[in-house]
Design an enzyme around this catalytic site. Structure first.
Site, short mmCIF file in Angstrom:
data_model
loop_
_atom_site.label_atom_id
_atom_site.label_comp_id
_atom_site.label_asym_id
_atom_site.label_seq_id
_atom_site.Cartn_x
_atom_site.Cartn_y
_atom_site.Cartn_z
N HIS A 100 0.81 -1.22 0.00
CA HIS A 100 0.00 0.00 0.00
C HIS A 100 0.85 1.27 0.00
CE1 HIS A 100 -3.97 -1.86 0.42
NE2 HIS A 100 -3.36 -2.75 1.19
N ALA A 147 -5.05 -16.89 16.39
CA ALA A 147 -5.56 -15.51 16.51
C ALA A 147 -4.42 -14.54 16.77
CB ALA A 147 -6.58 -15.44 17.64
N THR A 152 3.83 -13.32 7.45
CA THR A 152 4.70 -12.60 6.51
C THR A 152 5.40 -13.52 5.54
OG1 THR A 152 6.56 -12.68 8.03
CG2 THR A 152 5.10 -10.76 8.19
#
Length: 172
Positions: A100, A147, A152
């Protein structure tokens, strides 16, 4: 779904409003019997946002298999995200195939240097609440992601993985 040009199979259900953002000349394909829970009351653990499904760049392909369940999931696809059949995402999971923003300050100012890599999630995968799946990750079939994990790197089939960054904890 039809308004945004999203292709969906039979019996796709929505509890609350799912947000779709499809960039022109991209594909979002959702299999049959998938459920998107976006309403606060739709999951007893608590959803902090609506499901958000988006493509970001021309020719991006986001494909979701059959019988998948999402609770407040955010899926952001710049290149390619493939989710297999019978995949469950716990509350507030994020899946993205792009950074992003660049790590370089100059590139961030110029909105350049953004990299992407495909994400592939196999069949019968369970991704625990508040986990993040980042660019270039391949998660094998029958795997459980604990959780709160940040994935990565790729995770093999038939294991439980967790942590920050996620690592294999045990074989299943």
């Amino acid at each position: 779904m039809a308004y945004w040009g999203v292709k969906g199979g039979k019996n796709v259900s929505f509890l609350g409003r799912t947000i779709f953002r499809r960039y022109p000349e991209t594909s979002i394909i959702i299999g049959s019997n998938c459920t998107f829970q976006s309403a606060e009351w739709s999951n007893i653990v608590g959803i902090s946002r609506r499901c958000m499904i988006s493509t970001l760049k021309k020719e991006a392909i986001l494909k979701i298999g059959d019988k998948c369940g999402f609770s407040g999931a955010a899926i952001s696809c710049a290149e390619s995200i493939t989710i297999g059949d019978n995949v469950l995402l716990g509350i507030n999971v994020i899946i993205t195939d792009t950074d992003h923003h660049s790590l370089d300050a100059q590139e961030r100012r110029e909105n350049t240097g953004i990299t992407s890599a495909p994400v592939i999630i196999g069949n019968d995968v369970w991704i625990g609440a508040n986990s993040m799946i980042l660019k270039g990750v391949n998660i094998g079939n029958n795997t459980v992601i604990a959780a709160g994990s940040v994935v990565t790197a790729s995770i093999p089939a038939n294991v439980m993985a967790g942590g920050v960054p996620a690592k294999v904890i045990k074989k299943l």
